[in-house]
Structures are given as C-alpha cells and as structure tokens.
Write an enzyme that holds these catalytic residues in place. Structure first.
Site, PDB file in Angstrom:
ATOM      1  N   HIS A 254       7.386   1.186 -10.810  1.00  0.00           N
ATOM      2  CA  HIS A 254       6.206   0.795 -10.035  1.00  0.00           C
ATOM      3  C   HIS A 254       4.937   1.129 -10.803  1.00  0.00           C
ATOM      4  CE1 HIS A 254       7.652   4.791  -8.812  1.00  0.00           C
ATOM      5  NE2 HIS A 254       6.384   5.142  -8.674  1.00  0.00           N
TER       6      HIS A 254
ATOM      7  N   HIS B 232       1.093   1.934 -10.241  1.00  0.00           N
ATOM      8  CA  HIS B 232       0.094   2.354  -9.254  1.00  0.00           C
ATOM      9  C   HIS B 232      -1.246   1.709  -9.603  1.00  0.00           C
ATOM     10  CE1 HIS B 232       2.268   6.045  -7.627  1.00  0.00           C
ATOM     11  NE2 HIS B 232       2.902   5.906  -8.782  1.00  0.00           N
TER      12      HIS B 232
ATOM     13  N   ASN C 268       4.379   6.344 -13.755  1.00  0.00           N
ATOM     14  CA  ASN C 268       5.047   7.619 -13.983  1.00  0.00           C
ATOM     15  C   ASN C 268       6.497   7.349 -14.375  1.00  0.00           C
ATOM     16  OD1 ASN C 268       2.734   9.077 -13.186  1.00  0.00           O
ATOM     17  ND2 ASN C 268       3.298   8.865 -11.034  1.00  0.00           N
TER      18      ASN C 268
ATOM     19  N   ARG D  96       0.834  -1.210   0.000  1.00  0.00           N
ATOM     20  CA  ARG D  96       0.000   0.000   0.000  1.00  0.00           C
ATOM     21  C   ARG D  96       0.861   1.249   0.000  1.00  0.00           C
ATOM     22  NH1 ARG D  96      -5.057  -1.852   0.230  1.00  0.00           N
ATOM     23  NH2 ARG D  96      -5.354  -3.815   1.324  1.00  0.00           N
ATOM     24  N   ASP D  97       0.448   2.226  -0.809  1.00  0.00           N
ATOM     25  CA  ASP D  97       1.160   3.501  -0.874  1.00  0.00           C
ATOM     26  C   ASP D  97       1.048   4.206   0.475  1.00  0.00           C
ATOM     27  OD1 ASP D  97       2.046   5.469  -3.509  1.00  0.00           O
ATOM     28  OD2 ASP D  97       1.698   6.427  -1.552  1.00  0.00           O
ATOM     29  N   ILE D  98       2.139   4.813   0.891  1.00  0.00           N
ATOM     30  CA  ILE D  98       2.181   5.488   2.184  1.00  0.00           C
ATOM     31  C   ILE D  98       1.335   6.771   2.185  1.00  0.00           C
ATOM     32  CG2 ILE D  98       4.219   6.976   1.831  1.00  0.00           C
ATOM     33  CD1 ILE D  98       5.279   5.872   4.509  1.00  0.00           C
TER      34      ILE D  98
ATOM     35  N   VAL E 151      10.168   7.997  -7.119  1.00  0.00           N
ATOM     36  CA  VAL E 151      10.967   6.865  -6.643  1.00  0.00           C
ATOM     37  C   VAL E 151      11.499   6.130  -7.863  1.00  0.00           C
ATOM     38  CG1 VAL E 151      10.979   4.718  -5.345  1.00  0.00           C
ATOM     39  CG2 VAL E 151       9.608   6.647  -4.523  1.00  0.00           C
TER      40      VAL E 151
END
Ligand code: 5GP
Ligand code: ZN
Length: 119
Positions: A105, A107, A92, A34-36, A101
């Site tokens: 990744h 999303h 991205n 999970r994204d922070i 980052v």
C-alpha cells in the site's frame, strides 16, 4: 486478474467490499480508501487489487502497476486539494519499515506541514 486473500487479508476484504472502508477510487487494477487511523487531515491508502505482500514481492511484470499506483496518488492529491501545498507518499516495507498490513500500500498523506521522519 485479481488474486484476493479474502479470508486472511483485511485489505483484500476492503477491495471485495466485504469489510468496511471509505473507498475514494477504484479501477480494474487499483483501489484507494481512507485510512482508519489518519495521521493527518488527509490519509488515503492506494493499493493494488492483486494481493502483493510488499515491495519485496514485486517483479518486473509489476512495473506498470506501480506506475499506476503513483498516477492514482497524483490524481487523488489534486482531488483532495493537496497538490499545491504538497503531500507525502510512503511505502513501509517489512518490520523495520513499520509495515503492519501485508498487502502492498502507498500512503497518501497531506493537509498539514509534516516533519521527517514521522515516528
Ligand atoms: P502500514 O503500517 O502497514 O504501512 O499501514 C497500514 C495502515 O492501514 C495503517 O495506517 C492503518 O491505520 C491502516 N489500517 C489497518 N487496518 C485497516 C482497516 O481495516 N481499514 C482501513 N481503512 N485502514 C486500516
Ligand atoms: Zn490482500
């Protein structure tokens, strides 16, 4: 084979379990957590265990891995109850793409209706 940059890369540290992260899926190739800072009720990051900086760094040898990222996204979308109403997948790339980052990744974002673009 995993190539981890544990000293420099926060996502490699999540994979190695040396940084906190709520991991929702992992296998030999892929980890999802999970994204922070979630931008929607569901916001999961799906990443290769191998440190690949961005889409720019992909090669033909990575084709199966990229397919795997998308199938894990599909599976998680079902598990999270997003499949019927839909969701958004975003990668991205680089500064203009908003990549912050430098570990590839995908999303997975859902749980609300979204506009395009998101910011
Ligand atoms: P990008 O902007 O590179 O496409 O996305 C990076 C994402 O990683 C952002 O949504 C950000 O909130 C998330 N993020 C950054 N650091 C961490 C972390 O240490 N743990 C988790 N779970 N997410 C992070
Ligand atoms: Zn990394």
């Amino acid at each position: 084979m995993s190539i981890l940059n544990e000293n420099r890369c926060i996502f490699c540290r999540v994979i190695a379990r040396t940084a906190p992260g709520e991991i929702v899926y992992s296998d030999a190739q892929v980890t999802a957590f999970r994204d922070i800072h979630p931008v929607a009720p569901c916001h999961i990051l799906i990443i290769p265990n191998q440190h690949i900086e961005s889409v720019n760094a992909l090669t033909a040898a990575d084709e199966p891995l990229i397919g795997r990222l998308f199938l894990v996204a599909q599976q998680l979308a079902h598990q999270e109850g997003l499949a019927e109403n839909g969701y958004r997948l975003i990668i991205n790339t680089g500064p203009h793409g908003g990549q912050t980052v430098k570990h590839l990744h995908l999303h997975l974002i859902g749980g609300q209706r979204m506009r395009y673009p998101m910011g």
